[in-house]
Design a protein around this motif. Structure first.
Motif, PDB file in Angstrom:
ATOM      1  N   TYR A 240      81.608   6.996  68.072  1.00 57.62           N
ATOM      2  CA  TYR A 240      80.929   6.841  66.452  1.00 57.62           C
ATOM      3  C   TYR A 240      81.572   8.124  65.857  1.00 57.62           C
ATOM      4  O   TYR A 240      81.817   9.296  66.390  1.00 57.62           O
ATOM      5  N   THR A 243      83.940   9.355  58.589  1.00 57.98           N
ATOM      6  CA  THR A 243      85.457   8.791  57.540  1.00 57.98           C
ATOM      7  C   THR A 243      85.229  10.614  56.808  1.00 57.98           C
ATOM      8  O   THR A 243      86.799  10.899  56.732  1.00 57.98           O
ATOM      9  N   ASN A 270      84.231  -1.203  55.921  1.00 63.97           N
ATOM     10  CA  ASN A 270      83.583  -1.628  56.977  1.00 63.97           C
ATOM     11  C   ASN A 270      83.470  -3.128  57.279  1.00 63.97           C
ATOM     12  O   ASN A 270      82.501  -3.505  56.320  1.00 63.97           O
ATOM     13  N   GLU A 324      80.016   6.064  61.612  1.00 67.45           N
ATOM     14  CA  GLU A 324      80.177   4.443  61.047  1.00 67.45           C
ATOM     15  C   GLU A 324      80.761   4.299  63.300  1.00 67.45           C
ATOM     16  O   GLU A 324      81.069   5.442  63.878  1.00 67.45           O
ATOM     17  N   PHE A 326      83.701   3.269  65.625  1.00 64.92           N
ATOM     18  CA  PHE A 326      85.267   2.971  65.300  1.00 64.92           C
ATOM     19  C   PHE A 326      85.730   2.449  66.937  1.00 64.92           C
ATOM     20  O   PHE A 326      85.274   2.797  67.456  1.00 64.92           O
ATOM     21  N   LYS A 338      89.958   0.612  63.855  1.00 62.97           N
ATOM     22  CA  LYS A 338      88.858  -0.596  63.144  1.00 62.97           C
ATOM     23  C   LYS A 338      87.852  -0.067  63.528  1.00 62.97           C
ATOM     24  O   LYS A 338      87.552   0.878  64.145  1.00 62.97           O
ATOM     25  N   ARG A 339      86.825  -0.754  62.350  1.00 57.89           N
ATOM     26  CA  ARG A 339      85.897  -0.001  61.578  1.00 57.89           C
ATOM     27  C   ARG A 339      84.757  -1.090  61.828  1.00 57.89           C
ATOM     28  O   ARG A 339      85.042  -2.234  61.269  1.00 57.89           O
ATOM     29  N   TYR A 342      77.447   0.365  62.051  1.00 57.97           N
ATOM     30  CA  TYR A 342      77.102   1.595  62.032  1.00 57.97           C
ATOM     31  C   TYR A 342      76.089   2.694  63.065  1.00 57.97           C
ATOM     32  O   TYR A 342      75.975   1.421  64.778  1.00 57.97           O
TER      33      TYR A 342
END
Length: 485
Positions: A240, A243, A270, A324, A326, A338-339, A342
């Motif tokens: 996590y 950005t 996302n 987020e 990741f 990539k996302r 959360y």
């Protein structure tokens, strides 16, 4: 134009697995360090009498002003910054107060609620494992000396969580190993058991443990291969971050640079599309129905404070941030990241006010009920979690509370010290830090049921060896705890 590639050096994934920076409290932990704003050392000021609508009487028979339930916390306590400075002498002991407190003006409601401490009967291990994995569950017992090993395809996220948990259960660095760890422990004061099976159609691993001394249950749940969550098994790292992070990367020409995350991954959305309320509800339902965990209202939050990880690889600054989930492949190329999902942090607070365990140990600088935990979610529900739990919340008693003004509360604290604390003539203590927390008060009818009430917790001295801690009920000024060395 060719897209620029940025890579991060990976050593056992520790530099990018941010989960490893999460610290759980537990048995053998002699103290926890945490960052606070220091509010001590200023002259006193008068408390505003605005919004006073009633008078309460505490157990000492002295009247103190009660503040109306309306308004934010600053309005209730008497100002945006409240102070108290005084000296009292008790049987030759000298007690100084040099306190300052800045109320959180976003707090406009202070509920009280009931709960009970987690015991072995609450840790329904077999039932929880069955709820998560069904008939696919496999116990990773020590009968075959099974270890969790990232090189054997086990979850690096769960290995990291177990490493931290074992360290704090034992307070011994020999248990830290962030590449492999035993999967089954049965000790005198604690146990930890690991399982694997199919959860939401994916291969997952799960750990559940309980610590007798602290009455704390801890659980961890992570996919063996996070790439299954995004239908690409080559993405075997899951972590996590924000950005807003600034990350240390190695460019193609071998140079090291600090690059803003948005400059690497772009402005794409996302893949998780559900609203925050929907995600919180899904997570809360799973915790209650599958794991017998009942968190306080508002314990799960999408906002996290600025942080610096243990590795120093990720840094977020500024105001509260949104974390987020990741995914990265083993090339360590951020531009391919990539996302999807959360991360909600489990705060040890209700409506911004911290919870306490009520332990009789002032060497624990912060006597928090819950350590900070996390729950990862996407549109399918919970996809990963690491949680320590000390209490289950059983329901709300009142939606709001009437608090004493700050001056009245501190005067009540002085009275409580004078009348109820057993002080020696050579005691000298300066209370220089105070917080408004929730404190558990045991029910006279049921020793396993507690009411959590707002309470003032004063430490003396906070920035040196702690010599005392005094806790009073913020509603009526009654003494809840008094500890002096």
């Amino acid at each position: 134009m060719k897209k620029k590639s940025f890579k991060v050096k990976i050593r056992n994934c520790a530099t990018i697995i941010l989960i490893s920076s999460l610290i759980l409290s537990g048995c053998g932990n002699k103290g926890q360090s945490f960052d606070v704003d220091y509010y001590g050392g200023s002259e006193g000021s008068e408390t505003s009498d605005a919004n006073v609508d009633e008078v309460t009487e505490n157990e000492y028979g002295e009247n103190h002003e009660g503040i109306s339930e309306g308004g934010n916390l600053a309005e209730r306590l008497g100002g945006k910054e409240v102070t108290f400075k005084d000296t009292i002498n008790v049987n030759g002991a000298v007690i100084n107060f040099d306190l300052k407190y800045k109320p959180d003006e976003t707090v406009d409601r202070i509920p009280t609620f009931k709960g009970h401490p987690i015991g072995k009967s609450d840790v329904k291990e077999d039932e929880i494992v069955k709820n998560l994995f069904g008939d696919t569950a496999v116990a990773l017992s020590d009968s075959n000396e099974r270890k969790l090993d990232q090189n054997a395809g086990d979850s690096i996220n769960l290995i990291n969580a177990l490493g931290d948990l074992l360290y704090h259960f034992n307070n011994d660095s020999e248990y830290i190993n962030y590449s492999s760890v035993s999967s089954w422990y049965d000790k005198n004061e604690y146990y930890i058991h690991c399982y694997e099976g199919e959860y939401n159609g994916k291969d997952y691993q799960f750990a559940i443990g309980f610590c007798e001394s602290y009455g704390e249950m801890a659980i961890g749940l992570f996919p063996k291969n996070p790439g299954q969550l995004i239908d690409d098994p080559s993405y075997n790292f899951m972590f996590y971050g924000s950005t807003d992070d600034v990350v240390q990367v190695q460019t193609e020409d071998g140079k090291t640079e600090f690059i803003h995350m948005t400059d690497i991954i772009g402005s794409g959305e996302n893949e998780c599309q559900k609203s925050e309320d929907e995600l919180i509800q899904m997570a809360d339902d799973t915790l209650k129905n599958k794991m017998n965990i009942h968190l306080p209202e508002g314990a799960l939050s999408f906002e996290a404070s600025p942080y610096v990880t243990a590795s120093g690889a990720h840094i977020a600054t500024g105001d509260n941030i949104r974390l987020e989930v990741f995914y990265m492949d083993d090339t360590g190329d951020y531009s391919k990241m990539k996302r999807n999902g959360y991360t909600m942090m489990m705060e040890s607070a209700v409506n911004g006010i911290q919870l306490m365990r009520g332990l009789d140990n002032i060497d624990l600088v912060y006597d928090g009920d819950f350590s900070y935990g996390l729950v990862m979610v996407n549109d399918s529900g919970i996809i990963g979690l690491e949680l320590p739990i000390s209490y289950n919340v059983d329901g709300t008693i009142s939606e709001d509370s009437t608090l004493l003004s700050f001056d009245s509360a501190m005067e009540a604290m002085e009275t409580a010290i004078e009348k109820e604390c057993d002080l020696k003539g050579n005691t000298k203590c300066t209370f220089d830090y105070v917080e408004l927390n929730y404190f558990p008060v045991k029910s006279p009818d049921d020793p396993n049921e507690y009411t959590f009430v707002p309470a003032w917790v004063a430490y003396g001295s906070y920035h040196g060896p702690i010599m005392g801690r005094v806790v009073i009920n913020a509603i009526d000024g009654s003494l809840l705890q008094c500890i002096f060395k």
